[in-house]
Design an enzyme around this catalytic site. Sequence first.
Site, short mmCIF file in Angstrom:
data_model
loop_
_atom_site.label_atom_id
_atom_site.label_comp_id
_atom_site.label_asym_id
_atom_site.label_seq_id
_atom_site.Cartn_x
_atom_site.Cartn_y
_atom_site.Cartn_z
N ASP A 107 0.86 -1.19 0.00
CA ASP A 107 0.00 0.00 0.00
C ASP A 107 0.89 1.23 0.00
O ASP A 107 1.56 1.52 1.00
CB ASP A 107 -0.91 0.02 1.23
CG ASP A 107 -1.88 -1.15 1.24
OD1 ASP A 107 -2.39 -1.48 0.17
OD2 ASP A 107 -2.09 -1.73 2.32
N LEU A 108 0.94 1.94 -1.10
CA LEU A 108 1.89 3.03 -1.30
C LEU A 108 1.84 4.06 -0.17
O LEU A 108 0.78 4.64 0.11
CB LEU A 108 1.61 3.72 -2.64
CG LEU A 108 2.56 4.85 -3.04
CD1 LEU A 108 3.98 4.31 -3.21
CD2 LEU A 108 2.08 5.52 -4.31
N ASP A 109 3.00 4.26 0.47
CA ASP A 109 3.16 5.27 1.53
C ASP A 109 2.22 5.08 2.70
O ASP A 109 1.90 6.04 3.42
CB ASP A 109 2.99 6.69 0.95
CG ASP A 109 4.11 7.06 -0.01
OD1 ASP A 109 5.24 6.58 0.19
OD2 ASP A 109 3.86 7.82 -0.95
N GLU A 110 1.75 3.86 2.92
CA GLU A 110 0.82 3.61 4.03
C GLU A 110 1.32 2.54 4.99
O GLU A 110 0.55 2.01 5.78
CB GLU A 110 -0.55 3.23 3.47
CG GLU A 110 -1.23 4.36 2.72
CD GLU A 110 -2.64 4.01 2.26
OE1 GLU A 110 -3.17 2.98 2.73
OE2 GLU A 110 -3.21 4.77 1.45
#
Length: 289
Positions: free
Chosen positions: A231-234
């Site tokens: 999950d991109l940047d999460e």
Amino acid sequence: MTHPEYILTLSCLDQRGIVHRVSGFLAEHGCNIIDSAQFGDAESKLFFMRVHFALEEGAVGDAALRADFAALCTHMGMNGQLHDAHAKPRVLLMVSKIGHCLNDLLFRYKSGLLPVEIPAIVSNHMDFYQLAASYNIPFHHLPLAAGADAAAKQAQEARVLDLMHTHKIDLVVLARYMQILSPGLCEAMRGRAINIHHSFLPSFKGAKPYAQAHHRGVKLIGATAHFVTGDLDEGPIIEQDVERVDHAMDADTLSAIGRDVECVVLARAVKWFVEHRILQNGDKTVVFK
């Protein structure tokens, strides 16, 4: 006489007697506790512990200590690890065309502030090969053209994985590596890859986030270091910090301040990782500072 030192980390369901059992185990094996920290999470019902200790009993060897600790973990249902406190984790740095975090980490490494080994630097551009050479660190240029298809991306990431295997990498640091990693690579790096981004996300996505922030008149800027996930940047957040700004500062000034914050936040996260101070707690982290 210098005694071998270890760092013990563990997590498990919270239950009575964990600290007693662990401290008793260490005493029985001739170990002296140097420092200890623990935390019980009332929400997840998990218990976390980090103990730095010295093995002072010469009759107890490393293999026996590790085998007996593994047995204790099995008996108590603990996820535990024993780390050599003086071993320097091996770190792979990845960067694109923005080099402030790379430069900062290399300086801290060279000056002894960051206790790591850096056997390789990977980049999809050639901008920092001379910087790598000045530190006598091999630079691996793994280009990935804009709009590259899935096969090209898979081949490039396979070379990253090969470097991780060849150099026995403990931690991958995305020091402003501006490529979205595939789910497969994220999974292969799970729990041992750290990314840095400006804390405007998700408010200011896309190009020139500091210009967007300046246009909106923000009063705080900052940065976030987190574990890499699909999950991109999460991913689970490790460290964050902010700096106050005001109306008199233009976008370039905000960007310069932001770069400084990013460097400090990423360096803290890397240092805490290599000192075995970070334990994952679901989508969060426990950081024993």
